[in-house]
Design an enzyme around this catalytic site. Structure first.
Site, PDB file in Angstrom:
ATOM      1  N   ARG A  39       0.815  -1.223   0.000  1.00  0.00           N
ATOM      2  CA  ARG A  39       0.000   0.000   0.000  1.00  0.00           C
ATOM      3  C   ARG A  39       0.848   1.273   0.000  1.00  0.00           C
ATOM      4  O   ARG A  39       0.448   2.295   0.556  1.00  0.00           O
ATOM      5  CB  ARG A  39      -0.950   0.037   1.212  1.00  0.00           C
ATOM      6  N   ARG A  43      -3.464   6.480   0.307  1.00  0.00           N
ATOM      7  CA  ARG A  43      -3.913   7.677   1.011  1.00  0.00           C
ATOM      8  C   ARG A  43      -2.883   8.332   1.918  1.00  0.00           C
ATOM      9  O   ARG A  43      -3.089   9.451   2.372  1.00  0.00           O
ATOM     10  CB  ARG A  43      -5.192   7.360   1.794  1.00  0.00           C
ATOM     11  N   ARG A  52      -6.690  11.392  -7.043  1.00  0.00           N
ATOM     12  CA  ARG A  52      -7.830  10.488  -6.941  1.00  0.00           C
ATOM     13  C   ARG A  52      -9.144  11.227  -6.656  1.00  0.00           C
ATOM     14  O   ARG A  52     -10.212  10.622  -6.745  1.00  0.00           O
ATOM     15  CB  ARG A  52      -7.588   9.474  -5.813  1.00  0.00           C
ATOM     16  N   ASP A  88      -6.477  -3.479  -7.607  1.00  0.00           N
ATOM     17  CA  ASP A  88      -7.048  -4.059  -6.397  1.00  0.00           C
ATOM     18  C   ASP A  88      -7.305  -5.537  -6.650  1.00  0.00           C
ATOM     19  O   ASP A  88      -7.460  -5.951  -7.801  1.00  0.00           O
ATOM     20  CB  ASP A  88      -8.349  -3.365  -6.000  1.00  0.00           C
ATOM     21  N   TYR A 163     -14.464 -12.453   0.271  1.00  0.00           N
ATOM     22  CA  TYR A 163     -15.256 -11.285  -0.141  1.00  0.00           C
ATOM     23  C   TYR A 163     -16.510 -11.708  -0.910  1.00  0.00           C
ATOM     24  O   TYR A 163     -17.587 -11.143  -0.720  1.00  0.00           O
ATOM     25  CB  TYR A 163     -14.405 -10.323  -0.988  1.00  0.00           C
TER      26      TYR A 163
HETATM   27  O1  CP3 Z   1       0.463   0.069  -3.125  1.00  0.00           O
HETATM   28  C1  CP3 Z   1      -0.058  -1.061  -3.208  1.00  0.00           C
HETATM   29  O2  CP3 Z   1       0.131  -1.940  -2.349  1.00  0.00           O
HETATM   30  C2  CP3 Z   1      -0.835  -1.403  -4.493  1.00  0.00           C
HETATM   31  C3  CP3 Z   1      -2.214  -1.201  -4.475  1.00  0.00           C
HETATM   32  C4  CP3 Z   1      -3.190  -2.148  -3.780  1.00  0.00           C
HETATM   33  C5  CP3 Z   1      -4.495  -1.740  -3.445  1.00  0.00           C
HETATM   34  N1  CP3 Z   1      -5.195  -2.818  -2.980  1.00  0.00           N
HETATM   35  C6  CP3 Z   1      -4.999  -0.378  -3.634  1.00  0.00           C
HETATM   36  C7  CP3 Z   1      -6.153   0.045  -2.821  1.00  0.00           C
HETATM   37  C8  CP3 Z   1      -3.098  -3.494  -3.432  1.00  0.00           C
HETATM   38  C9  CP3 Z   1      -1.899  -4.423  -3.541  1.00  0.00           C
HETATM   39  C10 CP3 Z   1      -4.382  -3.905  -2.935  1.00  0.00           C
HETATM   40  C11 CP3 Z   1      -4.710  -5.288  -2.537  1.00  0.00           C
HETATM   41  C12 CP3 Z   1      -5.857  -5.530  -1.663  1.00  0.00           C
HETATM   42  N2  CP3 Z   1      -7.122  -5.007  -1.757  1.00  0.00           N
HETATM   43  C13 CP3 Z   1      -5.867  -6.477  -0.620  1.00  0.00           C
HETATM   44  C14 CP3 Z   1      -4.689  -7.323  -0.232  1.00  0.00           C
HETATM   45  C15 CP3 Z   1      -3.726  -6.531   0.568  1.00  0.00           C
HETATM   46  C16 CP3 Z   1      -4.146  -6.302   1.996  1.00  0.00           C
HETATM   47  O3  CP3 Z   1      -4.330  -5.126   2.358  1.00  0.00           O
HETATM   48  O4  CP3 Z   1      -4.260  -7.280   2.729  1.00  0.00           O
HETATM   49  C17 CP3 Z   1      -7.148  -6.462  -0.042  1.00  0.00           C
HETATM   50  C18 CP3 Z   1      -7.600  -7.297   1.143  1.00  0.00           C
HETATM   51  C19 CP3 Z   1      -7.940  -5.557  -0.777  1.00  0.00           C
HETATM   52  C20 CP3 Z   1      -9.375  -5.218  -0.585  1.00  0.00           C
HETATM   53  C21 CP3 Z   1      -9.517  -3.784  -0.272  1.00  0.00           C
HETATM   54  N3  CP3 Z   1      -9.480  -2.786  -1.234  1.00  0.00           N
HETATM   55  C22 CP3 Z   1      -9.638  -3.140   0.997  1.00  0.00           C
HETATM   56  C23 CP3 Z   1      -9.714  -3.869   2.310  1.00  0.00           C
HETATM   57  C24 CP3 Z   1      -9.647  -1.746   0.769  1.00  0.00           C
HETATM   58  C25 CP3 Z   1      -9.648  -0.636   1.808  1.00  0.00           C
HETATM   59  C26 CP3 Z   1     -10.950   0.059   1.924  1.00  0.00           C
HETATM   60  C27 CP3 Z   1     -10.769   1.384   2.655  1.00  0.00           C
HETATM   61  O5  CP3 Z   1     -11.138   2.402   2.058  1.00  0.00           O
HETATM   62  O6  CP3 Z   1     -10.251   1.372   3.769  1.00  0.00           O
HETATM   63  C28 CP3 Z   1      -9.558  -1.554  -0.632  1.00  0.00           C
HETATM   64  C29 CP3 Z   1      -9.501  -0.263  -1.352  1.00  0.00           C
HETATM   65  C30 CP3 Z   1      -8.149   0.128  -1.800  1.00  0.00           C
HETATM   66  N4  CP3 Z   1      -7.305  -0.646  -2.544  1.00  0.00           N
HETATM   67  C31 CP3 Z   1      -7.534   1.387  -1.608  1.00  0.00           C
HETATM   68  C32 CP3 Z   1      -6.289   1.353  -2.244  1.00  0.00           C
HETATM   69  C33 CP3 Z   1      -5.277   2.448  -2.368  1.00  0.00           C
HETATM   70  C34 CP3 Z   1      -8.163   2.564  -0.868  1.00  0.00           C
HETATM   71  C35 CP3 Z   1      -9.132   3.238  -1.779  1.00  0.00           C
HETATM   72  C36 CP3 Z   1      -8.995   4.719  -1.813  1.00  0.00           C
HETATM   73  O7  CP3 Z   1      -7.861   5.259  -1.792  1.00  0.00           O
HETATM   74  O8  CP3 Z   1     -10.047   5.368  -1.943  1.00  0.00           O
END
Ligand code: CP3
Length: 356
Positions: A39, A43, A52, A88, A163
């Site tokens: 990540r 943010r 974004r 994602d 999910y």
């Molecule tokens: O920088 C990186 O690591 C690459 C980008 C990345 C994202 N998601 C971007 C993202 C990666 C590798 C993921 C994988 C992902 N997504 C996982 C596996 C990694 C982990 O955290 O265990 C999982 C479980 C998800 C599912 C998911 N997507 C969640 C739990 C969330 C968070 C929701 C929130 O808003 O708290 C997301 C959304 C997400 N994916 C964001 C990002 C940057 C946030 C969205 C935003 O910025 O509006």
């Protein structure tokens, strides 16, 4: 820019084969311990929040120029040893026809959860045309990144299944386990289909030129080792085996997996990601010979006073020497409230303290 695949990541593989990240993944000598952060794009960065603004998460994953810019932001700012594709884990599942959204502050939410054999049949395989925007983003990024490796990724069958079955994030994974124990046939059919989708998604990224891939099984730690071996390992192994010909390192990561590290090491990855609960030397003994490790700073330590954080970074570097190779990372993703300046300072410390 060529869009015809030559099979494997031949071109970029040559350019990045000497990169510290690739060498550490293979257990080869490195000039310094490579570091990147799960990540790292997201943010915690003001430039991310700005670009974004007003663009929904899934929509942003489907715009190659935007994906390219967001992926490059942390590389420019922190000087990390790898970029990770901005996308994602639910992107390929949405491409396979599942109606879902990523809700800010919550995560993926599925309109009609998958709980029966008929539901599983709704999940169709994916091909290049379904995720052409990912292929394009990877090609743009590889051209921009030069010698810096790009890590591709996908969600592992168990974490994706959670999910889809729950319909959203879950603390207990109760419905997921109900399907697993109550209807093993449908469970295995679901995971086999997810393994196909994930495998194809990763092969598309490999052909487009990523230098490594990470399989995220973030929620596998909810299982005991016996259930992991019976219900999950064969499907994750199918994904990892399906990439053997790509010739790029495979990283396999989960959270709360102390009891699963041996089994995860058997699934076929070159590198096992470890969370902060297990010291890397202990983890190395559990994973078994011939595998590198990735991790494992507690993301909350980034809020600690610098001397405390520095001591922990140095401890992790020392413990990582027990493995054939070590890629420094957090034990899970960067929290949104993290001061990005601290991340940059950790990169500098890892490089300076590990310089050979
Ligand atoms: O920088 C990186 O690591 C690459 C980008 C990345 C994202 N998601 C971007 C993202 C990666 C590798 C993921 C994988 C992902 N997504 C996982 C596996 C990694 C982990 O955290 O265990 C999982 C479980 C998800 C599912 C998911 N997507 C969640 C739990 C969330 C968070 C929701 C929130 O808003 O708290 C997301 C959304 C997400 N994916 C964001 C990002 C940057 C946030 C969205 C935003 O910025 O509006």
């Amino acid at each position: 820019m060529s869009t015809t695949s030559t099979g494997g990541a031949a071109h970029n593989g040559t350019v990045t084969s000497r990169a510290a990240l690739v060498r550490a993944a293979r257990g080869e000598p490195v000039p310094h311990t490579p570091v990147w952060f799960m990540r790292q794009a997201g943010r915690s960065l003001p430039e991310y929040r700005e670009i974004r603004a007003g663009v929904p998460m899934l929509e942003s994953c489907r715009r190659p120029e935007l994906v390219t810019e967001i992926t490059l932001q942390p590389v420019r700012r922190h000087g990390v040893d790898a970029a990770i594709l901005f996308s994602d884990i639910v992107v390929p599942v949405a491409a396979a026809g599942v109606d879902l959204d990523i809700v800010p502050g919550t995560g993926p939410v599925v309109a009609q959860p998958i709980r029966t054999a008929a539901d599983v049949r709704r999940l169709r395989p994916i091909g290049l045309d379904d995720v052409a925007y990912v292929d394009e983003a990877v090609r743009l990024l590889v051209a921009e990144l030069g010698e810096t490796p790009l890590i591709g990724f996908a969600g592992a069958p168990f974490t994706l299944a959670s999910y889809l079955v729950e319909g959203g994030p879950s603390r207990t994974h109760a419905r997921t386990k109900a399907l697993m124990y109550g209807d093993p046939e449908t469970w295995h059919a679901l995971c086999a289909r997810l393994a196909e989708i994930t495998g194809e998604f990763l092969r598309i990224q490999a052909r487009a030129g990523v230098s490594a891939v990470q399989l995220f099984d973030s929620w596998a730690g909810a299982l005991c080792a016996a259930d992991y071996r019976r219900f999950v390992l064969p499907h994750s192994r199918a994904v990892l085996d399906g990439l053997a010909d790509a010739g790029i390192p495979r990283i396999h990561f989960g959270v709360g997996t102390a009891e699963l590290l041996g089994a995860m090491g058997e699934a076929g990855a070159d590198v096992v990601g470890v969370d902060w609960r297990t010291p890397l030397d202990t983890a190395t003994a559990r994973i078994g010979p011939g595998r590198s490790v990735q991790g494992n700073l507690d993301p909350c330590l980034l809020f600690a006073p610098w001397p405390v954080l520095e001591t922990e970074v140095r401890r992790i570097l020392a413990e990582g020497r027990a493995a054939p190779g070590h890629i420094f990372n957090l034990g899970h993703g960067v929290l949104p409230e993290t001061d990005p300046g601290v991340l940059t300072r950790v990169v500098e410390l890892v490089h300076a303290a590990s310089a050979r």
